[in-house]
Design an enzyme around this catalytic site. Structure first.
Site, mmCIF file in Angstrom:
data_model
loop_
_atom_site.group_PDB
_atom_site.id
_atom_site.type_symbol
_atom_site.label_atom_id
_atom_site.label_comp_id
_atom_site.label_asym_id
_atom_site.label_seq_id
_atom_site.Cartn_x
_atom_site.Cartn_y
_atom_site.Cartn_z
ATOM 1 N N CYS A 185 7.923 4.177 80.533
ATOM 2 C CA CYS A 185 7.436 5.463 80.013
ATOM 3 C C CYS A 185 6.872 6.324 81.153
ATOM 4 C CB CYS A 185 6.356 5.217 78.956
ATOM 5 S SG CYS A 185 5.733 6.742 78.210
ATOM 6 N N HIS A 225 7.431 2.674 74.785
ATOM 7 C CA HIS A 225 8.626 2.118 75.440
ATOM 8 C C HIS A 225 8.325 1.800 76.896
ATOM 9 C CE1 HIS A 225 9.825 5.803 77.751
ATOM 10 N NE2 HIS A 225 9.002 6.351 76.884
ATOM 11 N N ARG A 262 15.346 9.178 75.485
ATOM 12 C CA ARG A 262 16.093 7.923 75.344
ATOM 13 C C ARG A 262 15.623 7.060 74.185
ATOM 14 N NH1 ARG A 262 14.690 6.294 81.382
ATOM 15 N NH2 ARG A 262 12.739 7.131 80.574
ATOM 16 N N ASP A 285 10.270 11.010 74.960
ATOM 17 C CA ASP A 285 11.376 10.578 75.820
ATOM 18 C C ASP A 285 12.725 10.666 75.088
ATOM 19 O OD1 ASP A 285 13.254 8.745 77.272
ATOM 20 O OD2 ASP A 285 11.473 8.381 78.505
ATOM 21 N N CYS A 294 7.341 8.353 71.540
ATOM 22 C CA CYS A 294 7.285 9.154 72.764
ATOM 23 C C CYS A 294 8.361 10.242 72.695
ATOM 24 C CB CYS A 294 7.507 8.273 73.988
ATOM 25 S SG CYS A 294 7.356 9.168 75.555
HETATM 26 CO CO CO Z 1 7.582 7.770 77.257
#
Ligand code: CO
Length: 204
Positions: A101, A98, A46, A44, A42
């Protein structure tokens, strides 16, 4: 110093530290990349592929998009997969989702996200396929977690049906496919599905 200046300053410090620790580091990587892994994760911020797996530059070929989707008509993802399998000959492809999400949450909301809805549609199809099991989970957070897991499972299944993987499995006995989910709360990766050529898949 602006945030951008700080990035450039950090970069100089990082490059100097690399050379200090390993004088041949850049020369070696400049000449050749031989990653053993393709990471499809992803976007993302993090969930950085290298940091959470303790891998260094040169070790992981990376593709990231919203909610780590493998879409057959996505020219970008398919080009990455083709190149990594046929040219780099990666031994493992990891699709990593994750918990928590935002893409998964957005897909399950009734909000209008504009262009993004066309992308989130692919998550909604995962939901529809597993609707009975998902709707039976009363707690919303638990339901979203399960959808994150189903999403990874479905992306691995899609990947396994692509011509790129089918042809590679005929000729090379590689790559193995791994579907994982990362926990933002404790930093731990959990295996959801493992698929190796010429064998039954293992759903965990
Ligand atoms: Co995500």
């Amino acid at each position: 110093m602006t945030p951008i200046d700080i990035l450039l300053k950090n970069n100089k410090e990082w490059a100097n530290a690399q050379v200090k620790a390993d004088p041949g580091f850049f020369k070696r990587l400049e000449a050749l990349q031989t990653p053993e892994f393709l990471w499809i994760g992803c976007s993302d911020s993090r969930v950085p592929a290298n940091q959470i797996t303790g891998t260094k530059p040169g070790e992981v070929f990376v593709h990231r998009n919203v909610a780590n989707l493998v879409v057959q008509n996505d020219l970008n993802a398919m080009s990455v997969i083709q190149y990594s399998v046929q040219v780099l000959k990666v031994k493992h492809i990891i699709v990593c989702g994750h918990y928590g999400c935002g893409g998964i949450q957005a897909a399950m909301s009734n909000q209008n996200w504009g262009l993004l809805d066309k992308w989130l549609y692919h998550i909604k199809t995962v939901y529809v396929k597993h609707k009975a099991e998902l709707d039976a989970i009363p707690n919303e957070e638990e339901r979203l977690k399960k959808l994150v897991e189903f999403n990874v499972l479905e992306q691995i299944l899609t990947l396994s049906k692509t011509d790129i993987i089918r042809n590679s499995w005929k000729n090379e006995q590689a790559p193995e496919l791994h579907g994982w989910v990362y926990s933002l709360s404790n930093g731990i990766l959990k295996s959801i599905i493992e698929m190796v050529p010429d064998s039954n898949m293992q759903i965990n």
